[in-house]
Design a protein around this motif. Structure first.
Motif, PDB file in Angstrom:
ATOM      1  N   ASN A 168       0.699  -1.429  -0.043  1.00 14.35           N
ATOM      2  CA  ASN A 168       0.107  -0.063   0.177  1.00 14.35           C
ATOM      3  C   ASN A 168       0.854   1.111  -0.076  1.00 14.35           C
ATOM      4  O   ASN A 168       0.220   2.478  -0.410  1.00 14.35           O
ATOM      5  CB  ASN A 168      -0.816   0.159   1.068  1.00 14.35           C
ATOM      6  N   ALA A 169       2.000   0.996   0.246  1.00 19.73           N
ATOM      7  CA  ALA A 169       2.952   2.181   0.168  1.00 19.73           C
ATOM      8  C   ALA A 169       3.015   2.856  -1.286  1.00 19.73           C
ATOM      9  O   ALA A 169       3.293   2.205  -2.275  1.00 19.73           O
ATOM     10  CB  ALA A 169       4.438   1.922   0.771  1.00 19.73           C
ATOM     11  N   PRO A 170       3.093   4.379  -1.334  1.00 20.07           N
ATOM     12  CA  PRO A 170       3.017   4.657  -2.818  1.00 20.07           C
ATOM     13  C   PRO A 170       4.406   4.595  -3.546  1.00 20.07           C
ATOM     14  O   PRO A 170       5.534   4.548  -2.938  1.00 20.07           O
ATOM     15  CB  PRO A 170       2.733   6.179  -2.422  1.00 20.07           C
ATOM     16  N   GLN A 171       4.397   4.229  -4.663  1.00 20.30           N
ATOM     17  CA  GLN A 171       5.468   3.903  -5.598  1.00 20.30           C
ATOM     18  C   GLN A 171       6.453   5.240  -6.009  1.00 20.30           C
ATOM     19  O   GLN A 171       5.750   6.558  -6.173  1.00 20.30           O
ATOM     20  CB  GLN A 171       5.150   3.194  -6.930  1.00 20.30           C
ATOM     21  N   THR A 172       7.478   5.271  -6.130  1.00 22.18           N
ATOM     22  CA  THR A 172       8.344   6.379  -6.650  1.00 22.18           C
ATOM     23  C   THR A 172       9.369   6.105  -7.749  1.00 22.18           C
ATOM     24  O   THR A 172       9.738   4.806  -7.758  1.00 22.18           O
ATOM     25  CB  THR A 172       9.114   7.017  -5.444  1.00 22.18           C
ATOM     26  N   ILE A 173       9.807   6.901  -8.611  1.00 19.79           N
ATOM     27  CA  ILE A 173      10.624   6.602  -9.546  1.00 19.79           C
ATOM     28  C   ILE A 173      11.507   7.859  -9.655  1.00 19.79           C
ATOM     29  O   ILE A 173      11.099   9.070  -9.993  1.00 19.79           O
ATOM     30  CB  ILE A 173      10.009   6.612 -11.149  1.00 19.79           C
ATOM     31  N   THR A 190       6.160  10.674  -7.825  1.00 17.52           N
ATOM     32  CA  THR A 190       6.163  10.805  -6.342  1.00 17.52           C
ATOM     33  C   THR A 190       5.021  10.672  -5.583  1.00 17.52           C
ATOM     34  O   THR A 190       3.842  10.921  -6.132  1.00 17.52           O
ATOM     35  CB  THR A 190       6.869  12.292  -6.115  1.00 17.52           C
ATOM     36  N   ALA A 191       5.339   9.498  -4.721  1.00 22.14           N
ATOM     37  CA  ALA A 191       3.834   9.166  -3.920  1.00 22.14           C
ATOM     38  C   ALA A 191       2.773   8.688  -4.982  1.00 22.14           C
ATOM     39  O   ALA A 191       1.621   9.090  -4.526  1.00 22.14           O
ATOM     40  CB  ALA A 191       3.625  10.088  -2.995  1.00 22.14           C
ATOM     41  N   GLY A 192       3.166   8.036  -5.893  1.00 26.05           N
ATOM     42  CA  GLY A 192       2.321   7.341  -6.913  1.00 26.05           C
ATOM     43  C   GLY A 192       1.427   8.212  -7.642  1.00 26.05           C
ATOM     44  O   GLY A 192       1.037   8.128  -8.618  1.00 26.05           O
ATOM     45  N   VAL A 193       2.124   9.508  -7.822  1.00 27.12           N
ATOM     46  CA  VAL A 193       1.769  10.600  -8.786  1.00 27.12           C
ATOM     47  C   VAL A 193       2.666  11.162  -9.897  1.00 27.12           C
ATOM     48  O   VAL A 193       3.869  11.447  -9.418  1.00 27.12           O
ATOM     49  CB  VAL A 193       1.268  12.002  -7.960  1.00 27.12           C
ATOM     50  N   ALA A 194       2.262  10.987 -10.956  1.00 24.95           N
ATOM     51  CA  ALA A 194       3.354  11.218 -12.151  1.00 24.95           C
ATOM     52  C   ALA A 194       3.673  12.992 -11.751  1.00 24.95           C
ATOM     53  O   ALA A 194       2.857  13.806 -11.595  1.00 24.95           O
ATOM     54  CB  ALA A 194       3.005  11.126 -13.418  1.00 24.95           C
TER      55      ALA A 194
END
Length: 219
Positions: A168-173, A190-194
């Protein structure tokens, strides 16, 4: 090291983590070799559990699509990671790397996780011509939902990719490499937001270059 210890270590490193990966694949460290320190898990069971999830959920599907992947680095013992941190060799603190490069320690929240730095040879020629790492990042984002974090490096388009028990933790790139599409190194997720630039582009278009490359690889 005694013969018994060597035999025990040999048995441990033969542990199969997934269809195509074994624990031995993830233990080599130049830092450990140069400084004569061990890069062996203290908690073997936890390292195997976390590493198996990384392999099954993340690395296997990448390899299935792109062909053989190269493991640049992966597991670090606490001793090796601390040495790398002390030497300024791009290693974060041990506490920051628990459930990341340090597979055999849970993080502060009690979750397990694992990270590997990988290279995809089938993508490398395209990257060296274009400097485009973002297409690969978005392909992974779209096709490997179990990843947690990605961090790209300039050499060989190598990147850290993580699996984490808390899905459930937000993904980052993130990246140390300038994105040729934006002209900067800011995070693209960042925190699942492009980032603002990519929000304007449909997801499939963000990794169209990967689809072209993969289509040429099909038998």
């Amino acid at each position: 090291m005694s013969k018994h210890q060597i035999t025990k270590l040999d048995t441990i490193t033969r542990t199969r983590l997934s269809a195509n990966f074994f624990l031995r694949d993830f233990l080599f460290s130049e830092t450990a070799v140069l400084h004569g320190v061990n890069n062996i898990p203290d908690d073997i069971e936890l390292a195997i559990a976390a590493g198996s999830q990384l392999c099954e959920q993340v690395l296997e599907p990448i390899q299935q699509a792109w062909g053989r992947i190269h493991i640049r680095s992966a597991f670090r013992s606490c001793e090796v990671n601390q040495l790398g941190n002390t030497l300024g060799a791009n290693c974060a603190s041990n506490e920051s790397n628990y459930a990341s490069h340090i597979w055999d320690r849970r993080d502060a929240a009690g979750f397990m996780g694992a990270t590997a730095c990988i290279v995809i040879p089938a993508y490398l020629d395209y990257y060296q011509k274009t400097g485009d790492w973002a297409s690969l990042a978005w392909w992974v984002h779209a096709n490997i939902p179990a990843y947690q974090h990605m961090f790209f490096f300039p050499s060989l388009c190598a990147f850290n990719i993580s699996w984490h028990e808390n899905q459930n933790a937000p993904q980052t790139i993130s990246s140390y490499v300038i994105d040729p599409n934006t002209g900067h190194k800011k995070r693209i997720l960042t925190a699942g937001v492009a980032s603002e630039y990519y929000q304007k582009i449909p997801l499939a278009q963000r990794y169209a270059a990967c689809e072209t490359l993969l289509s040429k690889m099909e038998p």
